[in-house]
Design an enzyme around this catalytic site. Sequence first.
Site, mmCIF file in Angstrom:
data_model
loop_
_atom_site.group_PDB
_atom_site.id
_atom_site.type_symbol
_atom_site.label_atom_id
_atom_site.label_comp_id
_atom_site.label_asym_id
_atom_site.label_seq_id
_atom_site.Cartn_x
_atom_site.Cartn_y
_atom_site.Cartn_z
ATOM 1 N N TYR A 28 27.781 30.718 40.455
ATOM 2 C CA TYR A 28 28.522 30.712 41.725
ATOM 3 C C TYR A 28 27.854 29.753 42.702
ATOM 4 O O TYR A 28 26.628 29.755 42.840
ATOM 5 C CB TYR A 28 28.552 32.120 42.337
ATOM 6 C CG TYR A 28 29.245 32.146 43.680
ATOM 7 C CD1 TYR A 28 30.616 32.339 43.771
ATOM 8 C CD2 TYR A 28 28.521 31.933 44.858
ATOM 9 C CE1 TYR A 28 31.262 32.332 44.999
ATOM 10 C CE2 TYR A 28 29.166 31.915 46.094
ATOM 11 C CZ TYR A 28 30.530 32.112 46.153
ATOM 12 O OH TYR A 28 31.171 32.094 47.362
ATOM 13 N N GLU B 56 34.161 26.442 48.010
ATOM 14 C CA GLU B 56 33.690 27.461 47.069
ATOM 15 C C GLU B 56 33.975 27.036 45.636
ATOM 16 O O GLU B 56 35.119 26.740 45.293
ATOM 17 C CB GLU B 56 34.371 28.812 47.365
ATOM 18 C CG GLU B 56 33.782 29.933 46.530
ATOM 19 C CD GLU B 56 34.488 31.266 46.772
ATOM 20 O OE1 GLU B 56 35.733 31.322 46.677
ATOM 21 O OE2 GLU B 56 33.790 32.245 47.059
#
Length: 399
Positions: A119, A207
């Site tokens: 992530y 993101e």
Amino acid sequence: MNIHEYQAKAILREYGVPVSQGAAAFTPEDAVSVANELGGPVWVVKAQIHAGGRGKGTFKEPQAGEQGGVRLARSMEDVRNFADQMLGRTLVTHQTGPDGKTVQRLYIEEGASIARELYLSALVDRGSSRIAFICSTEGGVDIEKVAAETPEKILTLTIDPAAGYSPFHGRRIAFALGLQGDQVKQCVKLIGNLYRAFTEKDMSLLEINPLIVTEQGELRCLDAKVNFDDNALFRQSAVSNLRDIDEEDPAEVEASRHGLNYVKLDGNIGCMVNGAGLAMATMDIIKLYGAEPANFLDVGGGANKEQVMNAFKIILSDKAVEGILVNIFGGIMRCDIIAEGIIAAAKEMDIRVPLVVRLEGTNVEMGKQMLSDSGLAIIPADDLADAAQKIVAKVKEAA
Ligand code: ADP
Ligand code: MG
């Protein structure tokens, strides 16, 4: 402003960020021709909506054999079938809310062989007044769960805007992600390029979930979600052109056409206020008296009768609204003009919910008199607290 994944990836590609090959498709035929060009042997058909969680999402009125908005296709027939199944359907994910979003575009991408899912995100961190990178070894589809249950697995690193990006930032992220050898070098370059894209394009959020390590040991951005700072769009014409009105709340689009500043919220008390500060105060006081605002709506300093009517239309188009609080300070705008607008709107539109009006400022007595003479069921209020208490009580009473 938000954009689609395929648009975000096109921007990242310009900055030398590793992303998979792919292209957008608007029909099943498009999807097949894109897949043909990519060559295969596996492709991923990805629903393009302005929301995450597509992989684990569900379609409304499900069909047999269907699995979310991200599908691995192993043949041309799969590509065509998945595209056909997804286009025009409503996809509900944990980020869309229960109404979901209609899939009108697809992204057809080459299938990647994934060794690890990580992530990575960057955002404007108001607390530190810096751009912060956030990363975790636990990438993939459940990052919210990681944040809630094992926050120690998430690293945050801020970058001093005066000094800018340095390779040591990239190395710290690489080590936090458990990368080794050449992957550390790739990561240093990747973070540098992402930082450049973020600042040059005036992003407010970027993101990448997941950032993957492929079986061949290469880092690659497999998903990309980007938000831009609306206040910077005037100098980002290429970005502005990517706007997809279909993805935006129709009431918000309608409001901006009329020069009204409207944001839909989750509560049941509609607010019509002039001035952003007063609008914020009105939302706060509604909460203080135990209810939730249905919207933020600033009609502006110089609103006229038409704008007040448009504002009512927009508030009433929200089915969740069970009461309306009008809170106007007549400075540039006179209270009698507002009263006129309210009366006209109440006569023309069937306002079936309680309506509390608090007026203050220029010509307030005239405005109040007009409202009470109108014979309409308008509940007058003297000040902000009185108004909030009255509307909260009325809505509770009706429920
Ligand atoms: P969302 O976050 O909206 O569910 P993603 O793009 O992150 O959508 O896709 C969900 C999952 O699907 C990823 O975590 C990844 O495991 C898989 N996936 C996405 N794109 C590809 C691809 N090109 N090749 C292989 N797997 C993919
Ligand atoms: Mg994702």
